[in-house]
Scaffold this motif. Structure first.
Motif, PDB file in Angstrom:
ATOM      1  N   SER A  97       0.805  -1.223   0.000  1.00 51.27           N
ATOM      2  CA  SER A  97       0.000   0.000   0.000  1.00 51.27           C
ATOM      3  C   SER A  97       0.837   1.271   0.000  1.00 51.27           C
ATOM      4  CB  SER A  97      -0.936   0.008   1.219  1.00 51.27           C
ATOM      5  OG  SER A  97      -0.251  -0.280   2.420  1.00 51.27           O
ATOM      6  N   GLY A  98       2.173   1.139  -0.037  1.00 53.49           N
ATOM      7  CA  GLY A  98       2.992   2.333  -0.137  1.00 53.49           C
ATOM      8  C   GLY A  98       4.434   2.077   0.231  1.00 53.49           C
ATOM      9  N   ILE A  99       5.288   3.078  -0.041  1.00 51.46           N
ATOM     10  CA  ILE A  99       6.690   3.048   0.368  1.00 51.46           C
ATOM     11  C   ILE A  99       7.078   4.451   0.803  1.00 51.46           C
ATOM     12  CG2 ILE A  99       7.294   1.164  -1.197  1.00 51.46           C
ATOM     13  CD1 ILE A  99       8.716   3.264  -2.964  1.00 51.46           C
ATOM     14  N   ASN A 100       8.142   4.571   1.574  1.00 51.96           N
ATOM     15  CA  ASN A 100       8.725   5.873   1.883  1.00 51.96           C
ATOM     16  C   ASN A 100      10.149   5.716   2.373  1.00 51.96           C
ATOM     17  OD1 ASN A 100       6.833   5.199   4.488  1.00 51.96           O
ATOM     18  ND2 ASN A 100       8.736   6.171   5.150  1.00 51.96           N
ATOM     19  N   ALA A 101      10.955   6.760   2.150  1.00 51.85           N
ATOM     20  CA  ALA A 101      12.288   6.815   2.726  1.00 51.85           C
ATOM     21  C   ALA A 101      12.157   7.044   4.221  1.00 51.85           C
ATOM     22  CB  ALA A 101      13.095   7.936   2.083  1.00 51.85           C
ATOM     23  N   GLU A 102      13.033   6.424   4.997  1.00 52.92           N
ATOM     24  CA  GLU A 102      12.947   6.530   6.448  1.00 52.92           C
ATOM     25  C   GLU A 102      13.975   7.512   7.014  1.00 52.92           C
ATOM     26  OE1 GLU A 102      11.290   6.030   9.060  1.00 52.92           O
ATOM     27  OE2 GLU A 102       9.561   5.087   8.115  1.00 52.92           O
ATOM     28  N   VAL A 103      14.122   7.491   8.336  1.00 52.23           N
ATOM     29  CA  VAL A 103      14.838   8.540   9.046  1.00 52.23           C
ATOM     30  C   VAL A 103      16.357   8.500   8.834  1.00 52.23           C
ATOM     31  CG1 VAL A 103      15.298   9.488  11.360  1.00 52.23           C
ATOM     32  CG2 VAL A 103      13.003   8.693  10.763  1.00 52.23           C
ATOM     33  N   MET A 104      16.909   7.316   8.602  1.00 50.86           N
ATOM     34  CA  MET A 104      18.356   7.168   8.430  1.00 50.86           C
ATOM     35  C   MET A 104      18.697   7.033   6.947  1.00 50.86           C
ATOM     36  SD  MET A 104      20.872   4.400  10.297  1.00 50.86           S
ATOM     37  CE  MET A 104      20.357   2.999   9.280  1.00 50.86           C
ATOM     38  N   PRO A 105      19.837   7.538   6.494  1.00 50.65           N
ATOM     39  CA  PRO A 105      20.221   7.342   5.097  1.00 50.65           C
ATOM     40  C   PRO A 105      20.257   5.858   4.728  1.00 50.65           C
ATOM     41  CG  PRO A 105      21.685   8.913   6.152  1.00 50.65           C
ATOM     42  CD  PRO A 105      20.822   8.334   7.243  1.00 50.65           C
ATOM     43  N   GLY A 106      19.726   5.534   3.554  1.00 50.17           N
ATOM     44  CA  GLY A 106      19.707   4.151   3.106  1.00 50.17           C
ATOM     45  C   GLY A 106      18.632   3.308   3.747  1.00 50.17           C
ATOM     46  N   GLN A 107      17.756   3.936   4.522  1.00 45.77           N
ATOM     47  CA  GLN A 107      16.688   3.199   5.210  1.00 45.77           C
ATOM     48  C   GLN A 107      15.345   3.515   4.555  1.00 45.77           C
ATOM     49  OE1 GLN A 107      15.506   4.219   9.389  1.00 45.77           O
ATOM     50  NE2 GLN A 107      16.431   2.245   9.862  1.00 45.77           N
ATOM     51  N   TRP A 108      14.571   2.441   4.285  1.00 47.22           N
ATOM     52  CA  TRP A 108      13.289   2.573   3.612  1.00 47.22           C
ATOM     53  C   TRP A 108      12.221   1.759   4.325  1.00 47.22           C
ATOM     54  CZ3 TRP A 108      12.182   5.441  -0.850  1.00 47.22           C
ATOM     55  CH2 TRP A 108      13.279   6.102  -1.424  1.00 47.22           C
ATOM     56  N   GLU A 109      11.006   1.936   3.854  1.00 40.31           N
ATOM     57  CA  GLU A 109       9.878   1.188   4.416  1.00 40.31           C
ATOM     58  C   GLU A 109       8.866   0.899   3.316  1.00 40.31           C
ATOM     59  OE1 GLU A 109       7.776   2.624   8.076  1.00 40.31           O
ATOM     60  OE2 GLU A 109       6.044   2.807   6.737  1.00 40.31           O
ATOM     61  N   PHE A 110       8.267  -0.294   3.374  1.00 38.48           N
ATOM     62  CA  PHE A 110       7.082  -0.563   2.559  1.00 38.48           C
ATOM     63  C   PHE A 110       5.984  -1.068   3.473  1.00 38.48           C
ATOM     64  CE2 PHE A 110       9.470  -4.582   2.372  1.00 38.48           C
ATOM     65  CZ  PHE A 110       8.495  -5.539   2.625  1.00 38.48           C
ATOM     66  N   GLN A 111       4.756  -0.883   3.039  1.00 41.87           N
ATOM     67  CA  GLN A 111       3.611  -1.276   3.860  1.00 41.87           C
ATOM     68  C   GLN A 111       2.780  -2.342   3.140  1.00 41.87           C
ATOM     69  OE1 GLN A 111       3.384   2.421   2.912  1.00 41.87           O
ATOM     70  NE2 GLN A 111       5.126   2.712   4.274  1.00 41.87           N
ATOM     71  N   ILE A 112       2.382  -3.357   3.891  1.00 41.88           N
ATOM     72  CA  ILE A 112       1.499  -4.414   3.386  1.00 41.88           C
ATOM     73  C   ILE A 112       0.197  -4.362   4.164  1.00 41.88           C
ATOM     74  CG2 ILE A 112       1.142  -6.903   3.165  1.00 41.88           C
ATOM     75  CD1 ILE A 112       3.241  -5.964   1.256  1.00 41.88           C
ATOM     76  N   GLY A 113      -0.938  -4.326   3.442  1.00 40.44           N
ATOM     77  CA  GLY A 113      -2.235  -4.347   4.094  1.00 40.44           C
ATOM     78  C   GLY A 113      -3.038  -3.095   3.784  1.00 40.44           C
ATOM     79  N   PRO A 114      -4.216  -2.973   4.427  1.00 39.96           N
ATOM     80  CA  PRO A 114      -4.784  -3.871   5.442  1.00 39.96           C
ATOM     81  C   PRO A 114      -5.469  -5.089   4.819  1.00 39.96           C
ATOM     82  CG  PRO A 114      -6.224  -1.979   5.126  1.00 39.96           C
ATOM     83  CD  PRO A 114      -5.037  -1.755   4.240  1.00 39.96           C
ATOM     84  N   ILE A 115      -5.085  -6.257   5.327  1.00 40.49           N
ATOM     85  CA  ILE A 115      -5.697  -7.521   4.926  1.00 40.49           C
ATOM     86  C   ILE A 115      -5.719  -8.446   6.137  1.00 40.49           C
ATOM     87  CG2 ILE A 115      -5.284  -7.515   2.427  1.00 40.49           C
ATOM     88  CD1 ILE A 115      -2.623  -8.868   2.879  1.00 40.49           C
TER      89      ILE A 115
END
Length: 349
Positions: free
Chosen positions: A181-199
């Protein structure tokens, strides 16, 4: 004549497809993803398959066979065409769940409490490491980059590192039909996040394991090693978690049910912490948007709490809660099972 025969056989197998069988092993304290390829006839249902458990920390050498039992199938976005990815649970040769098979128990709990219609959304943080230096990409060869602050959800070559890989992973998850359901760059360099759901309970865990596998495969292509370590860089840097958003049908209709859920989770804090990922004590320090590992709290809009109630949920008086304790390397089957069992066990069926 021999050449003609070989060519003919090759032509006859053109209807075959590749099925990449994926599972996680018995490596402790954190399981490792494994996979191997089976060629199937197009349209064939993937059958059970075997593997050498003595090479995956799941069996002894003198009794090494383990069984792969397909539980989730999706398109293979890497090979494309009609090729597929096949997520498996591991069984013993008598078809009972292997001791490393955490999905089996989660399936039972999901069925037991199915009337509550639980939904999950998992925010998977990860760090992209240079495989030669083992430092996050974006870190200089010596010393550290500018302190965290400008990197989160930023744009520009001075702040963003690894976007091409994160975007490619997103596209692969979409092509595989995963509930990303989305992605974004996170707080530290080279750190990312993706989201799964809601399911649902099992679905979010199945999709997350496939998404993790795709992340590591994309990393192979880019020469980058994704890490799910909860604190890949010590010091004044955020760790990596897997914030787990949860709701029942009642929570999505009634705010008091969310408060009741938080209270229920407060009573089993120690049990959850023991099962929320390895190395979490390095992350849950009370700093860097975390609560201390030995304390429990919940509050509206507080990222330093164990459980955050989003501000919009407090305004709407319905919605979900966010368990901020799970580490990036947690087993989603274990985490979702514990949350469902803890929150739903005292509720009427």
């Amino acid at each position: 004549m021999k050449f003609v025969l070989i060519a003919h056989l090759k032509e006859d197998t053109m209807s075959g497809i590749s099925a990449e069988y994926i599972w996680f092993d018995g490596t402790k304290p954190t399981p490792q993803l494994r996979s191997k390829t089976k060629i199937l006839i197009a349209g064939e249902t993937p059958p059970i398959w075997g593997f050498d458990g003595s090479s995956t920390n799941q069996a002894a050498g003198d009794n090494s066979d383990c069984v792969l039992n397909p539980v989730f199938i999706c398109p293979d976005p890497i090979r494309g065409g009609d090729n597929i990815l096949v997520l498996n649970e591991v069984l013993n040769t008598d078809m009972t769940p292997h001791e490393t098979n955490t999905r089996a128990q989660t399936s039972k709990i999901a069925e037991k409490y199915k009337t509550h219609e639980s939904l999950f959304g998992i925010e998977q943080e990860y760090t992209l490491l240079d495989p030669f230096t083992n430092a996050p990409i974006g870190f200089p060869e010596e010393g550290f980059p500018e302190p965290q602050g400008p990197y989160y959800c930023s744009v520009g070559a001075s702040w963003i590192f690894g976007r091409e890989m994160a975007e490619e992973h997103l596209e692969m998850c979409l092509d595989a039909g995963l509930a990303i359901s989305g992605i974004n760059a996170e707080v530290m360099p080279g750190q990312w996040e993706f989201q799964i759901g809601p399911i649902g309970t099992l679905e979010v865990s199945d999709h997350l394991w496939i998404a993790r596998w795709l992340l590591f495969r994309v990393g192979e292509m880019h020469g980058i090693q994704p890490s799910l370590d909860p604190k890949p860089v010590s010091g004044d840097w955020n760790g990596a978690g897997a914030h787990t958003n949860f709701s029942t049908k009642t929570m999505r209709e009634n705010y008091q049910a969310i408060i009741d859920g938080c209270e229920a989770l407060s009573k089993t804090h120690e049990l959850h912490i023991k099962n929320y990922g390895d190395g979490n004590e390095r992350r849950l320090t009370g700093l860097h948007e975390t609560q201390s590992i030995d304390q429990f709290s919940y509050a509206v809009s507080d990222r330093g709490a164990s459980i955050r109630i989003p501000w919009q949920v407090a305004v709407d008086k319905k919605g979900y809660l966010e368990d901020r304790r799970p580490s990036a390397n947690m087993d989603p089957y274990v985490v979702t099972k514990l949350i469902v069992e803890t929150v739903c066990s005292d509720l009427p069926q």
